[in-house]
Design a protein around this motif. Structure first.
Motif, PDB file in Angstrom:
ATOM      1  N   ALA A  39     -36.799  25.655   0.257  1.00 47.84           N
ATOM      2  CA  ALA A  39     -35.485  26.389   0.082  1.00 47.84           C
ATOM      3  C   ALA A  39     -35.294  26.701  -1.279  1.00 47.84           C
ATOM      4  O   ALA A  39     -34.894  27.750  -1.894  1.00 47.84           O
ATOM      5  CB  ALA A  39     -34.253  25.619   0.649  1.00 47.84           C
ATOM      6  N   ILE A  40     -35.643  25.546  -2.339  1.00 47.23           N
ATOM      7  CA  ILE A  40     -35.416  26.114  -3.725  1.00 47.23           C
ATOM      8  C   ILE A  40     -36.346  26.852  -4.189  1.00 47.23           C
ATOM      9  O   ILE A  40     -36.032  27.791  -4.959  1.00 47.23           O
ATOM     10  CB  ILE A  40     -35.623  24.572  -4.768  1.00 47.23           C
ATOM     11  N   SER A  41     -37.478  26.786  -3.678  1.00 49.62           N
ATOM     12  CA  SER A  41     -38.583  27.574  -4.475  1.00 49.62           C
ATOM     13  C   SER A  41     -38.735  29.207  -3.947  1.00 49.62           C
ATOM     14  O   SER A  41     -38.908  30.242  -4.292  1.00 49.62           O
ATOM     15  CB  SER A  41     -39.906  26.957  -4.391  1.00 49.62           C
ATOM     16  N   GLY A  42     -38.510  29.014  -2.319  1.00 51.94           N
ATOM     17  CA  GLY A  42     -38.801  30.461  -1.650  1.00 51.94           C
ATOM     18  C   GLY A  42     -37.553  30.730  -0.942  1.00 51.94           C
ATOM     19  O   GLY A  42     -37.369  31.951  -0.427  1.00 51.94           O
ATOM     20  N   GLY A  43     -36.193  30.253  -1.160  1.00 57.80           N
ATOM     21  CA  GLY A  43     -35.040  30.580  -0.292  1.00 57.80           C
ATOM     22  C   GLY A  43     -34.668  30.222   0.878  1.00 57.80           C
ATOM     23  O   GLY A  43     -35.365  29.345   1.534  1.00 57.80           O
ATOM     24  N   ALA A  44     -33.609  30.597   1.515  1.00 57.84           N
ATOM     25  CA  ALA A  44     -33.332  30.077   2.821  1.00 57.84           C
ATOM     26  C   ALA A  44     -34.427  30.511   3.980  1.00 57.84           C
ATOM     27  O   ALA A  44     -34.374  29.585   4.609  1.00 57.84           O
ATOM     28  CB  ALA A  44     -31.801  30.749   3.223  1.00 57.84           C
ATOM     29  N   SER A 177     -29.693  22.795   7.677  1.00 55.28           N
ATOM     30  CA  SER A 177     -28.776  23.937   7.101  1.00 55.28           C
ATOM     31  C   SER A 177     -27.820  23.647   6.037  1.00 55.28           C
ATOM     32  O   SER A 177     -27.456  24.361   5.106  1.00 55.28           O
ATOM     33  CB  SER A 177     -27.822  24.292   8.323  1.00 55.28           C
ATOM     34  N   LEU A 178     -27.418  22.188   5.814  1.00 55.55           N
ATOM     35  CA  LEU A 178     -26.771  21.651   4.840  1.00 55.55           C
ATOM     36  C   LEU A 178     -27.295  21.732   3.687  1.00 55.55           C
ATOM     37  O   LEU A 178     -27.006  22.253   2.520  1.00 55.55           O
ATOM     38  CB  LEU A 178     -25.969  20.332   5.170  1.00 55.55           C
ATOM     39  N   LEU A 179     -28.730  21.281   3.750  1.00 57.85           N
ATOM     40  CA  LEU A 179     -29.503  21.480   2.446  1.00 57.85           C
ATOM     41  C   LEU A 179     -29.766  22.432   1.990  1.00 57.85           C
ATOM     42  O   LEU A 179     -29.831  22.954   0.796  1.00 57.85           O
ATOM     43  CB  LEU A 179     -31.002  20.495   2.957  1.00 57.85           C
ATOM     44  N   ILE A 180     -30.073  23.724   2.828  1.00 63.32           N
ATOM     45  CA  ILE A 180     -30.281  25.116   2.380  1.00 63.32           C
ATOM     46  C   ILE A 180     -29.068  25.492   1.726  1.00 63.32           C
ATOM     47  O   ILE A 180     -29.312  26.189   0.773  1.00 63.32           O
ATOM     48  CB  ILE A 180     -31.008  25.825   3.660  1.00 63.32           C
ATOM     49  N   ALA A 181     -28.074  25.188   2.725  1.00 63.61           N
ATOM     50  CA  ALA A 181     -26.648  25.939   1.858  1.00 63.61           C
ATOM     51  C   ALA A 181     -26.562  25.459   0.509  1.00 63.61           C
ATOM     52  O   ALA A 181     -25.938  25.873  -0.380  1.00 63.61           O
ATOM     53  CB  ALA A 181     -25.577  25.659   2.826  1.00 63.61           C
ATOM     54  N   GLY A 182     -26.621  24.088   0.332  1.00 63.58           N
ATOM     55  CA  GLY A 182     -26.585  23.605  -0.898  1.00 63.58           C
ATOM     56  C   GLY A 182     -27.533  24.051  -1.991  1.00 63.58           C
ATOM     57  O   GLY A 182     -27.187  24.398  -3.022  1.00 63.58           O
ATOM     58  N   LEU A 190     -31.324  26.032  -9.752  1.00 61.22           N
ATOM     59  CA  LEU A 190     -32.521  25.335  -9.215  1.00 61.22           C
ATOM     60  C   LEU A 190     -33.972  26.346  -9.341  1.00 61.22           C
ATOM     61  O   LEU A 190     -34.950  25.668  -9.685  1.00 61.22           O
ATOM     62  CB  LEU A 190     -32.371  25.131  -7.873  1.00 61.22           C
ATOM     63  N   GLN A 191     -33.813  27.590  -9.478  1.00 65.63           N
ATOM     64  CA  GLN A 191     -34.836  28.449  -9.603  1.00 65.63           C
ATOM     65  C   GLN A 191     -35.538  28.523 -10.943  1.00 65.63           C
ATOM     66  O   GLN A 191     -36.452  29.405 -11.217  1.00 65.63           O
ATOM     67  CB  GLN A 191     -34.668  29.870  -9.299  1.00 65.63           C
ATOM     68  N   ARG A 192     -34.959  28.005 -11.938  1.00 57.39           N
ATOM     69  CA  ARG A 192     -35.330  27.770 -13.362  1.00 57.39           C
ATOM     70  C   ARG A 192     -36.775  27.381 -13.412  1.00 57.39           C
ATOM     71  O   ARG A 192     -37.144  26.314 -12.758  1.00 57.39           O
ATOM     72  CB  ARG A 192     -34.446  27.123 -14.482  1.00 57.39           C
ATOM     73  N   PRO A 193     -37.804  27.786 -13.993  1.00 54.68           N
ATOM     74  CA  PRO A 193     -39.211  27.378 -13.985  1.00 54.68           C
ATOM     75  C   PRO A 193     -39.184  25.956 -14.292  1.00 54.68           C
ATOM     76  O   PRO A 193     -40.070  25.313 -13.786  1.00 54.68           O
ATOM     77  CB  PRO A 193     -39.842  28.062 -15.168  1.00 54.68           C
ATOM     78  N   ALA A 194     -38.548  25.386 -15.290  1.00 57.43           N
ATOM     79  CA  ALA A 194     -38.754  24.084 -15.333  1.00 57.43           C
ATOM     80  C   ALA A 194     -38.071  23.184 -14.255  1.00 57.43           C
ATOM     81  O   ALA A 194     -38.727  22.154 -13.927  1.00 57.43           O
ATOM     82  CB  ALA A 194     -37.806  23.602 -16.853  1.00 57.43           C
TER      83      ALA A 194
END
Length: 219
Positions: A39-44, A177-182, A190-194
């Motif tokens: 979810a962080i790297s590729g989205g919902a 779903s809760l994790l993805i929404a968060g 969260l999508q910052r490269p570092a």
């Protein structure tokens, strides 16, 4: 009265298994790490694809446990070892891949999205979740040890196992779903490269840890 007693047994079985499976679902572990990372790297879309793959694996394990197929994991040392080493190897492979790929991707694509992740198809995310779940003998052992305790004796095993597994799937989807929404709320950060680099390293380390744990585990 007989119909009422039957319904009562089914309800009690569902509620009891729902409690046990729910506690297992929200306990931090491999599934949570995989869905969060996707979810962080590729989205919902990537997160749900991974989650659906994991849930499909739960359905397979649930039916297998209900009809006695997964009893091979506890009855046959060879069958358990084959699945154990295959699962360990797969998790170690994924873990090393995540750790290594982010070292070269940190300065990569614009807007903080990794090319390797953004270009990953829905099917690839689904397959990763499914295989990780199916190759984890601990899930099989959990189902064969716990699920039969909640199967009503007067219900078809396969159907009852599928019903209970569906309860676990619904709880998992709600948790995912809760994790993805968060992750969506905090996605810009969260999508910052570092951050993505550290997310992949942590997820990779979790995979390596689970792989090692499975390799040295016993039925």
């Amino acid at each position: 009265l007989r119909g009422w007693a039957r319904s009562s047994r089914v309800i009690n079985a569902v509620l009891g298994f729902a409690l046990v499976a729910g506690l297992m679902t929200i306990t931090p572990g491999l599934d949570t790490a995989l869905v969060l990372r996707a979810a962080i790297s590729g989205g919902a879309r990537a997160g749900y694809a991974t989650g659906l793959g994991i849930c499909s694996g739960l359905l397979v394990w649930g039916v297998a446990a209900a009809v006695g197929v997964s009893a091979l994991l506890t009855a046959s040392q060879m069958a358990y070892n084959v699945l154990r080493y295959a699962g360990a190897a797969y998790m170690v492979f994924l873990g090393i891949r995540l750790i290594r790929q982010r070292r070269s991707d940190v300065a990569g694509p614009p807007e903080g999205v990794s090319e390797s992740v953004a270009g990953t198809s829905w099917r690839a995310h689904f397959s990763r979740g499914l295989l990780t779940n199916l190759l984890n003998p601990k899930i099989g052992v959990f189902y064969i040890a716990v699920l039969p305790q909640f199967l009503p004796s007067d219900e078809p095993s396969a159907m009852a196992g599928l019903l209970l597994a569906m309860i676990h799937v619904l709880e998992s989807l709600l948790w995912f779903s809760l994790l993805i929404a968060g992750s969506h709320v905090l996605r810009s950060r969260l999508q910052r490269p570092a951050v993505q680099a550290w997310t992949d390293r942590i997820t990779g380390a979790v995979l390596l840890g689970f792989g090692a744990r499975i390799a040295w585990s016993h039925p």
